[in-house]
Write a protein that holds these residues in place. Structure first.
Motif, PDB file in Angstrom:
ATOM      1  N   ALA A  14       0.827  -1.212   0.000  1.00 27.96           N
ATOM      2  CA  ALA A  14       0.000   0.000   0.000  1.00 27.96           C
ATOM      3  C   ALA A  14       0.858   1.258   0.000  1.00 27.96           C
ATOM      4  O   ALA A  14       0.458   2.298  -0.506  1.00 27.96           O
ATOM      5  CB  ALA A  14      -0.921  -0.003   1.215  1.00 27.96           C
ATOM      6  N   ALA A  15       2.058   1.146   0.584  1.00 30.20           N
ATOM      7  CA  ALA A  15       2.926   2.313   0.676  1.00 30.20           C
ATOM      8  C   ALA A  15       3.440   2.741  -0.684  1.00 30.20           C
ATOM      9  O   ALA A  15       3.839   3.892  -0.863  1.00 30.20           O
ATOM     10  CB  ALA A  15       4.104   2.006   1.606  1.00 30.20           C
ATOM     11  N   ALA A  19       0.984   8.683  -5.089  1.00 27.87           N
ATOM     12  CA  ALA A  19       0.405   9.740  -4.259  1.00 27.87           C
ATOM     13  C   ALA A  19      -0.802  10.338  -4.952  1.00 27.87           C
ATOM     14  O   ALA A  19      -0.779  10.595  -6.160  1.00 27.87           O
ATOM     15  CB  ALA A  19       1.443  10.833  -4.003  1.00 27.87           C
ATOM     16  N   SER A  45      -6.878   7.237  -6.492  1.00 31.15           N
ATOM     17  CA  SER A  45      -6.471   6.062  -5.720  1.00 31.15           C
ATOM     18  C   SER A  45      -5.464   5.205  -6.481  1.00 31.15           C
ATOM     19  O   SER A  45      -4.644   4.512  -5.869  1.00 31.15           O
ATOM     20  CB  SER A  45      -7.690   5.217  -5.334  1.00 31.15           C
ATOM     21  N   ASN A  46      -5.527   5.233  -7.803  1.00 29.55           N
ATOM     22  CA  ASN A  46      -4.571   4.485  -8.612  1.00 29.55           C
ATOM     23  C   ASN A  46      -4.422   5.153  -9.975  1.00 29.55           C
ATOM     24  O   ASN A  46      -5.066   4.749 -10.942  1.00 29.55           O
ATOM     25  CB  ASN A  46      -5.026   3.030  -8.778  1.00 29.55           C
ATOM     26  N   GLN A 193      -7.457  16.814   4.194  1.00 29.56           N
ATOM     27  CA  GLN A 193      -7.035  15.652   4.983  1.00 29.56           C
ATOM     28  C   GLN A 193      -8.083  14.550   4.951  1.00 29.56           C
ATOM     29  O   GLN A 193      -7.747  13.367   4.859  1.00 29.56           O
ATOM     30  CB  GLN A 193      -6.752  16.074   6.431  1.00 29.56           C
ATOM     31  N   LEU A 196      -7.903  12.871   1.530  1.00 29.10           N
ATOM     32  CA  LEU A 196      -6.753  11.972   1.452  1.00 29.10           C
ATOM     33  C   LEU A 196      -7.016  10.695   2.249  1.00 29.10           C
ATOM     34  O   LEU A 196      -6.640   9.591   1.830  1.00 29.10           O
ATOM     35  CB  LEU A 196      -5.499  12.671   1.980  1.00 29.10           C
ATOM     36  N   GLY A 197      -7.679  10.847   3.401  1.00 30.92           N
ATOM     37  CA  GLY A 197      -8.027   9.678   4.206  1.00 30.92           C
ATOM     38  C   GLY A 197      -8.962   8.735   3.469  1.00 30.92           C
ATOM     39  O   GLY A 197      -8.857   7.510   3.600  1.00 30.92           O
ATOM     40  N   LYS A 200      -6.876   6.725   1.033  1.00 31.32           N
ATOM     41  CA  LYS A 200      -6.109   5.712   1.758  1.00 31.32           C
ATOM     42  C   LYS A 200      -7.008   4.559   2.194  1.00 31.32           C
ATOM     43  O   LYS A 200      -6.629   3.387   2.089  1.00 31.32           O
ATOM     44  CB  LYS A 200      -5.436   6.339   2.981  1.00 31.32           C
ATOM     45  N   GLU A 201      -8.198   4.893   2.698  1.00 30.49           N
ATOM     46  CA  GLU A 201      -9.116   3.850   3.142  1.00 30.49           C
ATOM     47  C   GLU A 201      -9.524   2.968   1.965  1.00 30.49           C
ATOM     48  O   GLU A 201      -9.615   1.740   2.099  1.00 30.49           O
ATOM     49  CB  GLU A 201     -10.362   4.465   3.776  1.00 30.49           C
ATOM     50  N   ASN A 203      -7.807   2.298  -0.831  1.00 32.79           N
ATOM     51  CA  ASN A 203      -6.700   1.421  -1.226  1.00 32.79           C
ATOM     52  C   ASN A 203      -6.429   0.339  -0.188  1.00 32.79           C
ATOM     53  O   ASN A 203      -6.254  -0.836  -0.521  1.00 32.79           O
ATOM     54  CB  ASN A 203      -5.434   2.252  -1.448  1.00 32.79           C
ATOM     55  N   ASN A 204      -6.374   0.735   1.078  1.00 30.27           N
ATOM     56  CA  ASN A 204      -6.105  -0.241   2.139  1.00 30.27           C
ATOM     57  C   ASN A 204      -7.229  -1.267   2.257  1.00 30.27           C
ATOM     58  O   ASN A 204      -6.984  -2.452   2.511  1.00 30.27           O
ATOM     59  CB  ASN A 204      -5.893   0.466   3.473  1.00 30.27           C
TER      60      ASN A 204
END
Length: 247
Positions: A14-15, A19, A45-46, A193, A196-197, A200-201, A203-204
């Motif tokens: 995921a890292a 971006a 996201s991708n 923020q 962005l969260g 991240k959610e 993708n994770n």
């Protein structure tokens, strides 16, 4: 130790996700999602894959609903499954590494299942009453989220869980903390923020769905996930029938 190592590889993947670009996700009137919202989220996201919808779900309708309501339903389902998968993945790793609560599991002093059991075997080893407590609690959360606040197919935001504090008439007794953001940390975050969260959610959560199903598949059919071969124990039970076996 091996399982902890392979888990770190899942997390590291995921890292390396690109971006996200600094652009906002706009929604249509009344909060319903449209295909353009999905395209915007996919690009952030991708950026390499971008929007991917091989069976054209973003253009379909279900149950006589509009396309926007259908997209909102499908997106809400993805978010819900992602969150469950993230919790399941972390729980699987913790249980596989012998991490468990030190206090008794039941009032009569019964301890939590032995650490040498795999996570599905640990589930089988707990009393049926404990299983039903968990299942019914999750059922309550599902009923509450579907009946309180603005429904995600009727103008609400997909993935948003209603606050308990906003619906005391449905609770039956005081509930001091909400399920989402119980301590109010999200209130201080900026819109950027939060956006962005969300990326991240997404993708994770997608990675976690692949991860937890990979664990269970390898346990049932050895060799089905070569990366996990020899790292997880074989399981003779049925992971999709949660109350079928009691050890």
């Amino acid at each position: 130790m091996k399982l902890a190592l392979i888990t770190s590889l899942f997390g590291t993947a995921a890292a390396f996700a690109p971006a996200p670009q600094q652009c906002s996700i706009e929604t249509s009137l009344n909060g319903a999602l449209t295909k353009s919202d999905l395209v915007s989220l996919a690009e952030k996201s991708n950026p390499v894959l971008n929007f991917y919808d091989p069976i054209d779900l973003s253009s379909t309708t279900i149950w006589g609903e509009s396309n926007e309501a259908t997209i909102s339903f499908l997106r809400h389902a993805e978010i819900k499954h992602s969150r469950v998968a993230m919790a399941a993945f972390v729980g699987y790793v913790a249980q596989s590494n012998g991490i468990r609560f030190p206090w008794p599991m039941t009032f009569d002093g019964m301890p939590f299942p032995e650490a040498n059991l795999s996570p599905p075997e640990q589930w089988d080893a707990i009393p049926d009453a404990a299983k039903w407590q968990i299942i019914l609690f999750v059922g309550f959360l599902e009923l509450f989220s579907e009946s309180a606040g603005d429904h995600y197919m009727r103008g609400g935001r997909p993935g948003e869980f209603p606050n308990f504090s906003d619906h005391p008439d449905r609770m039956g007794h005081p509930v001091p903390l909400n399920l989402f953001d119980p301590f109010g940390f999200a209130k201080t975050k900026s819109a950027e923020q939060k956006e962005l969260g969300l990326v991240k959610e997404t993708n994770n959560g997608r990675l976690a769905m692949i991860g937890i199903m990979g664990f269970l598949s390898e346990q049932k059919l050895e060799g089905s996930v070569p990366l996990l071969t020899g790292l997880v124990k074989h399981y003779d039970g049925e992971p999709m029938a949660p109350v079928s076996i009691s050890l």
